[in-house]
Enzyme design. Structure first.
Site, PDB file in Angstrom:
ATOM      1  CB  ILE A 106     -62.584 -59.911  -2.827  1.00 57.67           C
ATOM      2  CG1 ILE A 106     -62.661 -61.409  -3.146  1.00 57.67           C
ATOM      3  CG2 ILE A 106     -63.178 -59.091  -3.967  1.00 57.67           C
ATOM      4  CD1 ILE A 106     -64.080 -61.978  -3.186  1.00 57.67           C
ATOM      5  CE1 TYR A 149     -72.037 -64.125   1.876  1.00 58.72           C
ATOM      6  CE2 TYR A 149     -72.432 -65.809   0.196  1.00 58.72           C
ATOM      7  CZ  TYR A 149     -71.727 -64.694   0.642  1.00 58.72           C
ATOM      8  OH  TYR A 149     -70.738 -64.155  -0.131  1.00 58.72           O
TER       9      TYR A 149
HETATM   10  N1  LIG Z   1     -64.756 -65.459  -1.143  1.00 58.33           N
HETATM   11  C1  LIG Z   1     -65.726 -65.759  -1.990  1.00 58.33           C
HETATM   12  O1  LIG Z   1     -65.774 -66.870  -2.538  1.00 58.33           O
HETATM   13  C2  LIG Z   1     -66.788 -64.743  -2.330  1.00 58.33           C
HETATM   14  C3  LIG Z   1     -67.695 -65.069  -3.347  1.00 58.33           C
HETATM   15  C4  LIG Z   1     -68.698 -64.168  -3.688  1.00 58.33           C
HETATM   16  C5  LIG Z   1     -68.795 -62.970  -3.006  1.00 58.33           C
HETATM   17  N2  LIG Z   1     -67.907 -62.668  -2.008  1.00 58.33           N
HETATM   18  C6  LIG Z   1     -68.085 -61.398  -1.317  1.00 58.33           C
HETATM   19  O2  LIG Z   1     -66.925 -60.605  -1.496  1.00 58.33           O
HETATM   20  C7  LIG Z   1     -66.730 -59.764  -0.360  1.00 58.33           C
HETATM   21  C8  LIG Z   1     -65.307 -59.952   0.178  1.00 58.33           C
HETATM   22  O3  LIG Z   1     -65.128 -61.318   0.516  1.00 58.33           O
HETATM   23  P1  LIG Z   1     -63.693 -61.967   0.856  1.00 58.33           P
HETATM   24  O4  LIG Z   1     -63.727 -63.347   0.311  1.00 58.33           O
HETATM   25  O5  LIG Z   1     -62.599 -61.051   0.477  1.00 58.33           O
HETATM   26  O6  LIG Z   1     -63.840 -62.075   2.453  1.00 58.33           O
HETATM   27  P2  LIG Z   1     -62.729 -61.945   3.607  1.00 58.33           P
HETATM   28  O7  LIG Z   1     -63.382 -62.508   4.820  1.00 58.33           O
HETATM   29  O8  LIG Z   1     -61.433 -62.498   3.164  1.00 58.33           O
HETATM   30  O9  LIG Z   1     -62.572 -60.356   3.773  1.00 58.33           O
HETATM   31  C9  LIG Z   1     -63.641 -59.574   4.196  1.00 58.33           C
HETATM   32  C10 LIG Z   1     -63.107 -58.292   4.798  1.00 58.33           C
HETATM   33  O10 LIG Z   1     -64.248 -57.509   5.214  1.00 58.33           O
HETATM   34  C11 LIG Z   1     -63.998 -57.025   6.516  1.00 58.33           C
HETATM   35  N3  LIG Z   1     -65.250 -56.841   7.249  1.00 58.33           N
HETATM   36  C12 LIG Z   1     -66.112 -57.785   7.704  1.00 58.33           C
HETATM   37  N4  LIG Z   1     -67.113 -57.227   8.371  1.00 58.33           N
HETATM   38  C13 LIG Z   1     -66.885 -55.894   8.344  1.00 58.33           C
HETATM   39  C14 LIG Z   1     -67.577 -54.792   8.891  1.00 58.33           C
HETATM   40  N5  LIG Z   1     -68.699 -54.949   9.617  1.00 58.33           N
HETATM   41  N6  LIG Z   1     -67.087 -53.546   8.677  1.00 58.33           N
HETATM   42  C15 LIG Z   1     -65.959 -53.375   7.961  1.00 58.33           C
HETATM   43  N7  LIG Z   1     -65.244 -54.387   7.427  1.00 58.33           N
HETATM   44  C16 LIG Z   1     -65.712 -55.636   7.631  1.00 58.33           C
HETATM   45  C17 LIG Z   1     -63.139 -58.095   7.191  1.00 58.33           C
HETATM   46  O11 LIG Z   1     -62.432 -57.550   8.296  1.00 58.33           O
HETATM   47  C18 LIG Z   1     -62.249 -58.534   6.042  1.00 58.33           C
HETATM   48  O12 LIG Z   1     -61.062 -57.779   5.977  1.00 58.33           O
HETATM   49  C19 LIG Z   1     -67.824 -60.147   0.634  1.00 58.33           C
HETATM   50  O13 LIG Z   1     -68.911 -59.254   0.523  1.00 58.33           O
HETATM   51  C20 LIG Z   1     -68.243 -61.534   0.181  1.00 58.33           C
HETATM   52  O14 LIG Z   1     -69.563 -61.841   0.566  1.00 58.33           O
HETATM   53  C21 LIG Z   1     -66.901 -63.533  -1.657  1.00 58.33           C
END
Ligand SMILES: NC(=O)c1ccc[n+]([C@@H]2O[C@H](COP(=O)([O-])OP(=O)(O)OC[C@H]3O[C@@H](n4cnc5c(N)ncnc54)[C@H](O)[C@@H]3O)[C@@H](O)[C@H]2O)c1
Length: 278
Positions: A36, A174
């Site tokens: 995202i 979470y």
């Molecule tokens: N995927 C879903 O269905 C979904 C739904 C609702 C909310 N979200 C939220 O959206 C955001 C992005 O999710 P995503 O699906 O792209 O996840 P993802 O795991 O694909 O990407 C997350 C990114 O954040 C980075 N990251 C993790 N911990 C970190 C830290 N301590 N410092 C710096 N970078 C860090 C990771 O390296 C990764 O590149 C998150 O906050 C997640 O909770 C995701």
């Protein structure tokens, strides 16, 4: 007749052809190496912003930054762990220096965790709280201090979730972190409005990123479901009949980053294809 007489007045309140651009603004996106966050970085670049991409993985960051540059915008990368205040502050300072400012802060980085509430350990709770909750708080702090120092009416945008509106089984901690993100968003909006800073959040549903690959795998371990079955069960419950894409989320963030949301603060709108209704 009377109504018609009033129409020109009403019409004058509608600003016609308002330019919906963030051209020349600077946006910092955490968790921008993939998923995202990367989609948000690319969308804001398409909207005209220069981008500071922050994450833990240099190679993936470099690839994402190259895609931003291919869109004709400037891009820099910075390695920072969002759970560390000093690293987030340094990332903001780097953006100010290399891109001559900061206008939009997207606190997107986050991790998921699947565990029954009765089994989750203090170490696991500590880790996700530090990244999802403290990470968002440090991002708000660093960005707001930067905006205030420069008298900048900035925008702060936080990653929340359907899990910030409803509690889901096996995702309890979470969910607690995302409820906390919504609380921080509301409180920060109230505290920072006086400085012209707005704070909002975006709440995706089930987005097909690595995060869901991990959630599905862990759900299989905990419940004995087949691999892919939990993801399918969740997607089957979406009214619009398909999983969400990172670009679906980025569209909402584009709105929250742009001038059309100037009169909005403290909100956490859902963009989930019809899963949770508020
Ligand atoms: N995927 C879903 O269905 C979904 C739904 C609702 C909310 N979200 C939220 O959206 C955001 C992005 O999710 P995503 O699906 O792209 O996840 P993802 O795991 O694909 O990407 C997350 C990114 O954040 C980075 N990251 C993790 N911990 C970190 C830290 N301590 N410092 C710096 N970078 C860090 C990771 O390296 C990764 O590149 C998150 O906050 C997640 O909770 C995701």
């Amino acid at each position: 007749m009377e109504l018609e007489a009033n129409l020109p007045v009403a019409g004058a309140l509608i600003s016609k052809g308002k330019h919906m651009s963030i051209t020349g603004k600077v946006a910092l996106v955490t968790g921008a190496a993939q998923g995202i966050g990367k989609a948000i970085a690319l969308r804001l670049a398409k909207d005209g912003a220069d981008i500071m991409l922050v994450d833990l993985h240099q190679e993936k960051l470099d690839a994402a930054a190259a895609e931003v540059r291919a869109l004709g915008r400037r891009a820099f990368t910075y390695i920072a762990d969002v759970s560390r205040l000093e690293q987030v502050t340094a990332a903001v300072a780097f953006a100010e220096k290399e891109l001559s400012g900061l206008d939009i802060m997207v606190n997107n980085a986050g991790i998921a965790q699947v565990a029954p509430l009765l089994d989750v350990t203090p170490e696991e709770v500590d880790r996700i709280m530090r990244i999802n909750v403290q990470g968002t708080l440090w991002g708000i702090q660093a960005a707001a201090k930067s905006f205030k120092k420069r008298g900048q009416k900035g925008k702060i945008i936080n990653a929340c979730s359907i899990a910030g509106h409803d509690g889901f089984a096996l995702l309890g901690v979470y969910c607690a972190t995302k409820f906390a993100v919504r609380a921080l968003t509301q409180s920060a909006a109230r505290e920072l409005a006086v400085d012209g800073i707005t704070v909002n959040a975006y709440c995706p549903g089930v987005v097909g990123t690595d995060m869901w690959v991990e959630i599905d795998k862990r759900m299989a371990e905990v419940t004995g479901a087949e691999l892919g079955a939990t993801y399918k069960k969740f997607v089957d419950g979406i009214a619009l009949g398909r999983a969400e894409t990172p670009d679906d989320v980025a569209g909402l963030v584009s709105f929250l980053a742009g001038p059309d949301s100037d009169y909005m603060t403290g909100q956490a709108p859902l963009i989930d294809g019809g899963m949770v209704y508020r």
